[in-house]
Design a protein around this motif. Structure first.
Motif, short mmCIF file in Angstrom:
data_model
loop_
_atom_site.label_atom_id
_atom_site.label_comp_id
_atom_site.label_asym_id
_atom_site.label_seq_id
_atom_site.Cartn_x
_atom_site.Cartn_y
_atom_site.Cartn_z
N SER A 114 0.89 -1.33 0.00
CA SER A 114 -0.09 -0.02 -0.13
C SER A 114 0.74 1.23 0.11
CB SER A 114 -0.89 -0.05 1.06
OG SER A 114 -1.96 -1.03 1.13
N ASN A 115 2.23 1.32 0.58
CA ASN A 115 2.93 2.41 0.77
C ASN A 115 4.15 2.41 -0.07
OD1 ASN A 115 1.51 3.90 3.08
ND2 ASN A 115 1.49 1.46 3.56
N CYS A 116 4.49 1.35 -1.00
CA CYS A 116 5.63 1.42 -1.60
C CYS A 116 5.54 1.27 -2.96
CB CYS A 116 6.67 0.38 -1.02
SG CYS A 116 8.54 0.30 -1.39
N SER A 117 6.23 1.92 -3.71
CA SER A 117 5.84 1.40 -5.54
C SER A 117 7.06 0.90 -6.12
CB SER A 117 6.01 3.08 -6.25
OG SER A 117 7.16 3.62 -5.71
N ASN A 118 8.10 0.65 -5.29
CA ASN A 118 8.98 -0.61 -5.97
C ASN A 118 9.57 -1.59 -5.03
OD1 ASN A 118 10.97 -1.28 -7.88
ND2 ASN A 118 12.34 0.46 -7.35
N PHE A 119 8.89 -2.64 -5.24
CA PHE A 119 9.28 -3.66 -4.12
C PHE A 119 9.39 -5.31 -4.44
CE2 PHE A 119 4.74 -3.20 -3.88
CZ PHE A 119 4.25 -4.41 -3.81
N ALA A 120 10.16 -6.11 -3.83
CA ALA A 120 10.05 -7.22 -4.14
C ALA A 120 9.73 -8.04 -2.83
CB ALA A 120 11.08 -7.92 -5.07
N ILE A 121 8.87 -8.89 -2.50
CA ILE A 121 8.54 -9.57 -1.39
C ILE A 121 8.89 -10.96 -1.57
CG2 ILE A 121 6.85 -10.39 0.39
CD1 ILE A 121 5.52 -7.58 -0.11
N LEU A 122 10.00 -11.60 -0.72
CA LEU A 122 10.37 -12.88 -0.97
C LEU A 122 9.71 -13.83 0.41
CD1 LEU A 122 14.01 -12.25 -1.52
CD2 LEU A 122 11.98 -12.92 -3.52
N ARG A 123 8.55 -14.53 0.00
CA ARG A 123 8.37 -15.52 1.02
C ARG A 123 8.98 -16.69 1.29
NH1 ARG A 123 1.87 -15.17 -0.94
NH2 ARG A 123 1.44 -13.19 0.08
N SER A 124 9.98 -16.50 2.27
CA SER A 124 10.90 -17.55 2.42
C SER A 124 10.51 -18.83 3.26
CB SER A 124 12.38 -16.96 3.00
OG SER A 124 13.21 -18.02 3.56
N SER A 125 11.08 -20.09 2.90
CA SER A 125 10.72 -21.03 3.84
C SER A 125 12.05 -21.17 4.85
CB SER A 125 10.59 -22.55 2.88
OG SER A 125 10.41 -23.61 3.51
N ILE A 126 12.19 -22.48 5.45
CA ILE A 126 13.28 -22.60 6.26
C ILE A 126 14.52 -22.39 5.38
CG2 ILE A 126 14.59 -24.32 7.87
CD1 ILE A 126 11.61 -25.62 8.10
N ILE A 127 15.33 -21.64 5.92
CA ILE A 127 16.79 -21.22 5.39
C ILE A 127 17.89 -21.92 6.02
CG2 ILE A 127 18.53 -19.57 4.66
CD1 ILE A 127 15.93 -17.60 4.61
N TYR A 128 18.48 -22.66 5.28
CA TYR A 128 19.59 -23.56 5.92
C TYR A 128 20.79 -23.53 5.11
CZ TYR A 128 19.24 -27.01 1.99
OH TYR A 128 19.02 -27.54 0.80
N GLY A 129 21.91 -23.67 5.83
CA GLY A 129 23.07 -23.58 5.20
C GLY A 129 24.35 -23.54 6.11
N PRO A 130 25.64 -23.37 5.60
CA PRO A 130 26.87 -23.19 6.75
C PRO A 130 26.60 -22.01 7.92
CG PRO A 130 27.54 -23.28 4.35
CD PRO A 130 25.97 -23.04 4.15
N GLN A 131 27.40 -22.12 8.71
CA GLN A 131 27.57 -20.90 9.52
C GLN A 131 27.86 -19.74 9.04
OE1 GLN A 131 26.52 -19.11 12.18
NE2 GLN A 131 26.66 -20.87 13.70
N THR A 132 27.76 -18.46 9.76
CA THR A 132 28.53 -17.28 9.25
C THR A 132 29.64 -16.93 9.92
OG1 THR A 132 26.86 -16.51 11.01
CG2 THR A 132 25.98 -16.46 8.84
N ILE A 133 30.09 -15.99 9.18
CA ILE A 133 31.62 -15.36 9.64
C ILE A 133 31.53 -14.99 11.17
CG2 ILE A 133 33.23 -13.39 9.52
CD1 ILE A 133 32.58 -13.44 6.47
N SER A 134 30.43 -14.38 11.65
CA SER A 134 30.31 -14.23 13.01
C SER A 134 29.29 -15.03 13.30
CB SER A 134 30.03 -12.54 13.32
OG SER A 134 29.78 -12.52 14.83
N PRO A 135 29.46 -16.29 13.91
CA PRO A 135 28.61 -17.35 14.51
C PRO A 135 27.42 -16.50 14.90
CG PRO A 135 30.48 -17.99 14.92
CD PRO A 135 30.70 -16.41 14.59
N VAL A 136 25.86 -16.75 14.34
CA VAL A 136 24.82 -16.47 15.03
C VAL A 136 24.27 -17.42 16.21
CG1 VAL A 136 23.94 -15.51 12.76
CG2 VAL A 136 23.57 -17.99 13.36
N LEU A 137 23.71 -16.70 17.12
CA LEU A 137 23.46 -17.54 18.34
C LEU A 137 22.28 -18.45 18.05
CD1 LEU A 137 23.39 -14.36 20.96
CD2 LEU A 137 25.17 -16.22 20.31
N LYS A 138 21.34 -18.22 17.13
CA LYS A 138 20.28 -19.20 16.95
C LYS A 138 20.58 -20.53 16.36
CE LYS A 138 18.52 -17.97 12.21
NZ LYS A 138 17.49 -17.59 11.22
#
Length: 316
Positions: free
Chosen positions: A162-186
């Motif tokens: 309703s308020n943005c004229s230029n957008f892409a919304i990505l409905r993501s499922s469970i994201i999996y993959g290697p750990q990050t450079i700074s390890p996330v706590l979750k």
């Protein structure tokens, strides 16, 4: 040609860090200036890994920090919003916070304040906008979430639309993959399954709750493809895309793939119905997604779950 400015909101999270790494690798050839936001204190290892990237404190709930970004970095060409309160149980416990954080009103207001040129907003939503009563949801299907997290994400989609004229919304499922450079706590899903099966004890896994888990590189690839589409074509978009992997899998099937790759005893996987457990929050039964629109729009092909798990375990 002026460098294009990319701002990653929530750059210290799991997806945010992987995006930082990928955009940093692309920057020289693609002429990108890169910045990211953080909520409290940015990890020192992240700052060390991306010394050419600017970092900004930002309170997304009230918009405190946007003026400093404008003064220092300028108007971004692309904003990727990865920031969210994304744990369903936490959203259920504090629905006010869920709505405040997950509906990006200050962010959209800031983007809309730029008048000379458009900024593309790429916003991460969730498969939990769907009710979960059938398989392979399409983007055109009705959104009918069963929990606060899903409702907050539907509210975000509606506000952006309703308020943005230029957008892409990505409905993501469970994201999996290697750990990050700074390890996330979750807890990361594949690493958690691997760790718990490695102990040799029987573990309960739901056999009747289905998702379309997506490998992190494919999520990053979708964001980069959208960025390039905007940078090259310059035509404003209003897109909603399902962002999942190519397969419909249960939690038990996910565990079986990990067991197969690692050589664990498959009998350790004890099949349990999701309906037999009270997790303190309602969870949709089947929110597997049809990703044909994603594939056709962005010309990408997410890899199989088994291939993604193999890459994850090789690069933990």
């Amino acid at each position: 040609m002026n460098k294009k400015r990319i701002l990653i909101v929530g750059g210290t999270g799991y997806l945010g860090q992987h995006l930082l790494q990928s955009f940093a690798n692309l920057r020289t050839s693609s002429s990108y200036d890169l910045a990211f936001t953080y909520c409290s204190t940015p990890p020192s290892d992240l700052l060390h890994a991306f010394p050419q990237s600017l970092s900004f404190p930002l309170d997304l709930r009230i918009g405190d920090g946007f003026d400093f970004i404008t003064d220092t970095f300028g108007q971004p060409d692309v904003v990727v919003n990865c920031a969210a309160l994304s744990v369903p149980r936490a959203c259920e416990a504090d629905p006010v916070a869920a709505m405040c954080i997950n509906v990006p009103k200050p962010l959209v207001s800031w983007i809309s304040s730029f008048k000379e040129k458009e900024t593309l907003l790429i916003h991460l939503s969730t498969d939990q906008v769907y009710e979960g009563t059938k398989s392979y949801y399409k983007e055109e299907d009705k959104t009918c979430p069963v929990n606060t997290y899903g409702r907050s994400k539907v509210a975000a989609e509606e506000f952006i639309n309703s308020n943005c004229s230029n957008f892409a919304i990505l409905r993501s499922s469970i994201i999996y993959g290697p750990q990050t450079i700074s390890p996330v706590l979750k807890s990361l899903p594949i690493q958690w399954i691997d760790d718990i099966l490695s102990k040799g004890n029987k573990v309960d896994f739901f056999y009747d709750e289905f998702r379309s888990p997506v490998f992190i590189n494919d999520v990053v690839g979708a964001v980069i493809a959208l960025t390039k589409k905007w940078v090259i074509d310059g035509i404003p978009m209003q897109l909603i895309l399902n962002l999942g992997g190519p397969e419909r899998v249960s939690r038990a099937q996910m565990a079986k793939v990990v067991a197969e790759i690692r050589g664990y005893d498959a009998s350790l996987i004890n099949l349990m119905s999701a309906s037999s457990v009270d997790r303190g929050v309602k969870s949709p039964t089947d929110i597997s997604m049809d990703i044909n629109k994603l594939v056709n729009t962005l010309n990408i092909a997410p890899i199989s779950f088994k291939d993604g798990v193999t890459l994850t375990l090789l690069n933990r």
